[in-house]
Scaffold this active site. Structure first.
Site, PDB file in Angstrom:
ATOM      1  N   LYS A 273       0.844  -1.207   0.000  1.00 13.53           N
ATOM      2  CA  LYS A 273       0.000   0.000   0.000  1.00 13.53           C
ATOM      3  C   LYS A 273       0.876   1.252   0.000  1.00 13.53           C
ATOM      4  O   LYS A 273       1.710   1.432   0.886  1.00 13.53           O
ATOM      5  CB  LYS A 273      -0.915   0.007   1.238  1.00 13.53           C
ATOM      6  CG  LYS A 273      -1.674   1.325   1.444  1.00 13.53           C
ATOM      7  CD  LYS A 273      -2.567   1.289   2.689  1.00 13.53           C
ATOM      8  CE  LYS A 273      -3.197   2.659   2.955  1.00 13.53           C
ATOM      9  NZ  LYS A 273      -4.035   2.696   4.163  1.00 13.53           N
ATOM     10  N   ASP A 278      -2.464  10.167   3.885  1.00 12.34           N
ATOM     11  CA  ASP A 278      -3.870   9.788   4.050  1.00 12.34           C
ATOM     12  C   ASP A 278      -4.597  10.811   4.908  1.00 12.34           C
ATOM     13  O   ASP A 278      -4.547  10.762   6.132  1.00 12.34           O
ATOM     14  CB  ASP A 278      -3.962   8.396   4.692  1.00 12.34           C
ATOM     15  CG  ASP A 278      -5.407   7.938   4.878  1.00 12.34           C
ATOM     16  OD1 ASP A 278      -6.307   8.541   4.240  1.00 12.34           O
ATOM     17  OD2 ASP A 278      -5.627   6.974   5.635  1.00 12.34           O
ATOM     18  N   LYS A 285      -9.957  12.976   8.361  1.00 16.58           N
ATOM     19  CA  LYS A 285      -9.588  12.529   9.710  1.00 16.58           C
ATOM     20  C   LYS A 285      -9.599  13.709  10.671  1.00 16.58           C
ATOM     21  O   LYS A 285      -9.255  14.819  10.278  1.00 16.58           O
ATOM     22  CB  LYS A 285      -8.168  11.918   9.687  1.00 16.58           C
ATOM     23  CG  LYS A 285      -8.062  10.567   9.030  1.00 16.58           C
ATOM     24  CD  LYS A 285      -6.632  10.049   9.077  1.00 16.58           C
ATOM     25  CE  LYS A 285      -6.486   8.723   8.328  1.00 16.58           C
ATOM     26  NZ  LYS A 285      -7.133   7.576   9.006  1.00 16.58           N
ATOM     27  N   ASP A 355     -12.116   7.068   3.889  1.00 14.19           N
ATOM     28  CA  ASP A 355     -10.886   6.823   4.657  1.00 14.19           C
ATOM     29  C   ASP A 355     -10.491   5.336   4.616  1.00 14.19           C
ATOM     30  O   ASP A 355      -9.414   4.971   5.077  1.00 14.19           O
ATOM     31  CB  ASP A 355     -11.072   7.298   6.103  1.00 14.19           C
ATOM     32  CG  ASP A 355      -9.754   7.475   6.835  1.00 14.19           C
ATOM     33  OD1 ASP A 355      -8.694   7.396   6.171  1.00 14.19           O
ATOM     34  OD2 ASP A 355      -9.779   7.696   8.055  1.00 14.19           O
ATOM     35  N   GLU A 357      -9.376   3.740   2.172  1.00 12.62           N
ATOM     36  CA  GLU A 357      -8.887   3.871   0.802  1.00 12.62           C
ATOM     37  C   GLU A 357      -7.827   2.838   0.442  1.00 12.62           C
ATOM     38  O   GLU A 357      -7.685   2.474  -0.724  1.00 12.62           O
ATOM     39  CB  GLU A 357      -8.322   5.287   0.594  1.00 12.62           C
ATOM     40  CG  GLU A 357      -6.884   5.519   1.095  1.00 12.62           C
ATOM     41  CD  GLU A 357      -6.699   5.334   2.595  1.00 12.62           C
ATOM     42  OE1 GLU A 357      -7.693   5.481   3.327  1.00 12.62           O
ATOM     43  OE2 GLU A 357      -5.579   5.024   3.024  1.00 12.62           O
ATOM     44  N   ARG A 359      -7.626  -0.328   0.958  1.00 10.57           N
ATOM     45  CA  ARG A 359      -8.172  -1.569   0.382  1.00 10.57           C
ATOM     46  C   ARG A 359      -8.632  -1.359  -1.050  1.00 10.57           C
ATOM     47  O   ARG A 359      -8.688  -2.301  -1.829  1.00 10.57           O
ATOM     48  CB  ARG A 359      -9.285  -2.113   1.284  1.00 10.57           C
ATOM     49  CG  ARG A 359     -10.476  -1.222   1.428  1.00 10.57           C
ATOM     50  CD  ARG A 359     -11.321  -1.579   2.634  1.00 10.57           C
ATOM     51  NE  ARG A 359     -10.747  -1.089   3.888  1.00 10.57           N
ATOM     52  CZ  ARG A 359     -11.272  -1.299   5.085  1.00 10.57           C
ATOM     53  NH1 ARG A 359     -12.389  -1.987   5.211  1.00 10.57           N
ATOM     54  NH2 ARG A 359     -10.690  -0.822   6.166  1.00 10.57           N
TER      55      ARG A 359
HETATM   56  N1  BES Z   1      -4.199   4.685   7.093  1.00  9.37           N
HETATM   57  C1  BES Z   1      -5.311   4.265   7.856  1.00  9.37           C
HETATM   58  C2  BES Z   1      -4.973   3.197   8.886  1.00  9.37           C
HETATM   59  C3  BES Z   1      -4.061   3.626  10.007  1.00  9.37           C
HETATM   60  C4  BES Z   1      -4.592   4.164  11.175  1.00  9.37           C
HETATM   61  C5  BES Z   1      -2.705   3.437   9.933  1.00  9.37           C
HETATM   62  C6  BES Z   1      -3.762   4.522  12.211  1.00  9.37           C
HETATM   63  C7  BES Z   1      -1.862   3.806  10.978  1.00  9.37           C
HETATM   64  C8  BES Z   1      -2.387   4.340  12.122  1.00  9.37           C
HETATM   65  C9  BES Z   1      -6.421   3.716   6.946  1.00  9.37           C
HETATM   66  O1  BES Z   1      -6.453   4.194   5.664  1.00  9.37           O
HETATM   67  C10 BES Z   1      -7.707   4.089   7.580  1.00  9.37           C
HETATM   68  O2  BES Z   1      -7.954   5.250   7.703  1.00  9.37           O
HETATM   69  N2  BES Z   1      -8.478   3.085   7.999  1.00  9.37           N
HETATM   70  C11 BES Z   1      -9.724   3.301   8.665  1.00  9.37           C
HETATM   71  C12 BES Z   1     -10.748   2.343   8.094  1.00  9.37           C
HETATM   72  C13 BES Z   1     -12.167   2.635   8.482  1.00  9.37           C
HETATM   73  C14 BES Z   1     -12.628   3.927   7.890  1.00  9.37           C
HETATM   74  C15 BES Z   1     -13.035   1.506   8.000  1.00  9.37           C
HETATM   75  C16 BES Z   1      -9.521   3.038  10.160  1.00  9.37           C
HETATM   76  O3  BES Z   1      -8.718   2.167  10.514  1.00  9.37           O
HETATM   77  O4  BES Z   1     -10.126   3.744  10.955  1.00  9.37           O
HETATM   78 ZN    ZN Z   2      -7.460   5.932   5.372  1.00 16.95          ZN
END
Ligand code: BES
Ligand code: ZN
Ligand code: MG
Length: 495
Positions: A273, A278, A285, A355, A357, A359
């Site tokens: 990835k 992000d 966020k 968010d 993204e 996947r």
């Molecule tokens: N990049 C984040 C995951 C992440 C979170 C990495 C904290 C490192 C530290 C990912 O893209 C994300 O935002 N995932 C969301 C998914 C949700 C919206 C289903 C998450 O984990 O909250």
């Molecule tokens: Zn994200």
């Protein structure tokens, strides 16, 4: 900068500024090559009493340095504790990795430019001396890494040290040299992955990541293909393009290919990835969660660095590295929640949350792998979910796969190398969580099912067809890991 060489001369004969002794809890050396009697005889006859007086007892994590004049130069004796070394094999190796890191940090603090150490004797380990050397040397190189690109003063007088490893005269130097060469290749690549990830997103854009990949490809003669949004649209990469849409930066899809000599060798695809930053997109966020999101391309950085290792070690398998790289931004062109997109294999996805993204871009990368390489194995690696942090914390990467053998191999290798991994289940029951009323699936799991890491794994499973596949969620292990001294601050190079 640290470089490591073999020294087949006696430990004590090396004309260096620093002599490193790894000591057990009884204050005995871990190796007959570097006994404490060397220091006792010429310099400190009451050495053990002195060490005890200074509360150095040879415990894990302890370190102590003494100075002396030797042949008209000031030298340092550095004592590092390793405890008892009576644990299991992988714990002992980890103990020595951390002791090595303590030694390197001490050498750096004392500005020592050349030093020598000897490996622990074989007795407590189920691995060969050369394997042990590999683990320790990688840890030494990792410990010397510091993200100082933007530290004006530090950059000017960067520390450089030549570290020698003493080996006995009656061993075949060649096999030790090969082990050390491999360690140098691996340690250098890990630090390269860390540098890419630590470099912020105003500089390490998708285009810059692609340039790093191209440099690796040119240096080690790997076939490389890099394409942007236009080609991705043509290929039907609806996931990649949906995430890329909001950014003014052009996304880059990176392909690096290593071909084994044997044409019939199996093919493995590594898929990382690469979200350069992000923000969350339209589901932006909150401030408390947005900083550190430059690290959301750690998977891509690991894959690019792994390809540099593969190109040099030349294993007997074909290895393809894929890194979809984009920036997830909110804007008038960005994807919205409720949008429905079509991925490369024709499956439709309801974007429930912009968010989620990672996947989406990985979905198309998995399809790309299946379509063009028909691989035997695919392993994807991604900072995919915050949820993995709640389940496994910073020390364990989450492994998801339905392949028992892959699960066992990945967890066993992780234990040995210090890149620890723990399996999470991928039962079909979780598939319910990503059902959509309006498309084939949706990109975020229903909160009723919790287990955000697993439901993300279930999502990815939809884009794997025939290959054996494992998903590694490195959101917890890729950066800001405290408590492991050889990884330090920032990116860890986890893979
Ligand atoms: N990049 C984040 C995951 C992440 C979170 C990495 C904290 C490192 C530290 C990912 O893209 C994300 O935002 N995932 C969301 C998914 C949700 C919206 C289903 C998450 O984990 O909250
Ligand atoms: Zn994200
Ligand atoms: Mg764009």
């Amino acid at each position: 900068m640290l470089s490591i060489q073999l020294a087949q001369k006696k430990f004590w004969d090396a004309p260096v500024e620093g002599y490193v002794f790894f000591l057990k809890e009884n204050l005995e050396s871990t190796t007959t090559l570097a006994p404490l009697s060397l220091v006792e005889k010429d310099f400190y006859p009451h050495l053990k009493d002195m060490l005890k007086k200074h509360t150095f007892e040879g415990k894990k994590g302890q370190a102590f340095a003494l100075s002396a004049m030797r042949n008209n130069t000031l030298v340092q004796f550095i004592f590092v504790g390793v405890g008892t070394l009576k644990d299991d094999n992988s714990t002992n190796i980890e103990t020595l990795r951390r002791a090595m890191a303590t030694a390197v940090h001490t050498l750096k603090k004392l500005s020592i430019k050349n030093a020598i150490f000897a490996l622990a004797d074989e007795t407590p380990f189920d691995i060969s001396q050369t394997e042990l050397l590999k683990h320790i040397a990688i840890a030494a190189l990792m410990s010397s890494y510091e993200f100082a690109t933007f530290k004006t003063e530090k950059k000017k007088d960067a520390w450089a040290c030549q570290l020698q490893v003493a080996i006995t005269e009656n061993v075949d130097k060649g096999v030790y040299q090969t082990a050390l060469d491999h360690a140098t290749i691996i340690g250098t690549a890990i630090n390269h992955a860390r540098l890419m990830a630590d470099t912020p997103a105003n500089i390490m854009t998708p285009t810059a990541i692609a340039a790093e990949a191209q440099k690796v490809a040119e240096q080690y003669t790997l076939k490389h293909t890099i394409f942007g949004r236009d080609k991705a649209l043509e290929l039907g990469m609806g996931g990649f393009c949906a995430v890329d849409a909001g950014s003014d930066q052009d996304g880059k899809f990176i392909v690096l290919e290593y071909k084994a000599q044997n044409g019939k060798a199996p093919t493995i695809v590594l898929c990382g990835k690469g979200v350069a930053f992000d923000t969350g997109g339209i589901n932006i966020k909150p401030s408390s969660h947005i900083s550190g999101m430059k690290f959301d391309m750690c998977g891509a950085a690991s894959v690019i660095a792994l390809m540099a290792i593969v190109a040099q070690l030349k294993p007997d398998v074909h290895v393809i590295g894929l890194a979809p790289c984009v920036e997830n931004m909110p804007s008038g062109k960005a994807s919205r929640p409720d949008d429905i997109i079509t991925c490369m294999n024709g499956k439709t996805v309801e974007i429930e949350n912009t968010d989620a993204e990672g996947r989406l871009i990985l979905a198309d990368a998995l399809c790309y792998a299946e379509k063009f390489y028909k691989p035997d194995i695919i392993i994807d690696i991604a900072t995919l979910t915050g949820a993995v942090l709640y389940g496994l914390g910073h020390f364990y990467t989450g492994v998801m796969t339905k392949d028992r053998k892959l699960a066992e191999q990945l967890t066993a290798l992780g234990k040995l190398t210090g890149d620890r991994a723990w399996e999470l289940p991928l039962d079909d029951d979780f598939k319910e969580a990503i059902k959509s009323d309006v498309a084939d699936i949706r990109n975020s799991g229903s909160p009723a099912y919790y287990a955000g890491t697993i439901t993300a794994g279930c999502f990815l499973q939809n884009f794997v067809d025939k290959a054996r596949w494992a998903h590694l969620d490195i959101a917890g292990t890729a950066h800001e890991v405290t408590g492991i001294n050889y990884v330090g601050k920032g990116a860890t190079g986890a893979s």
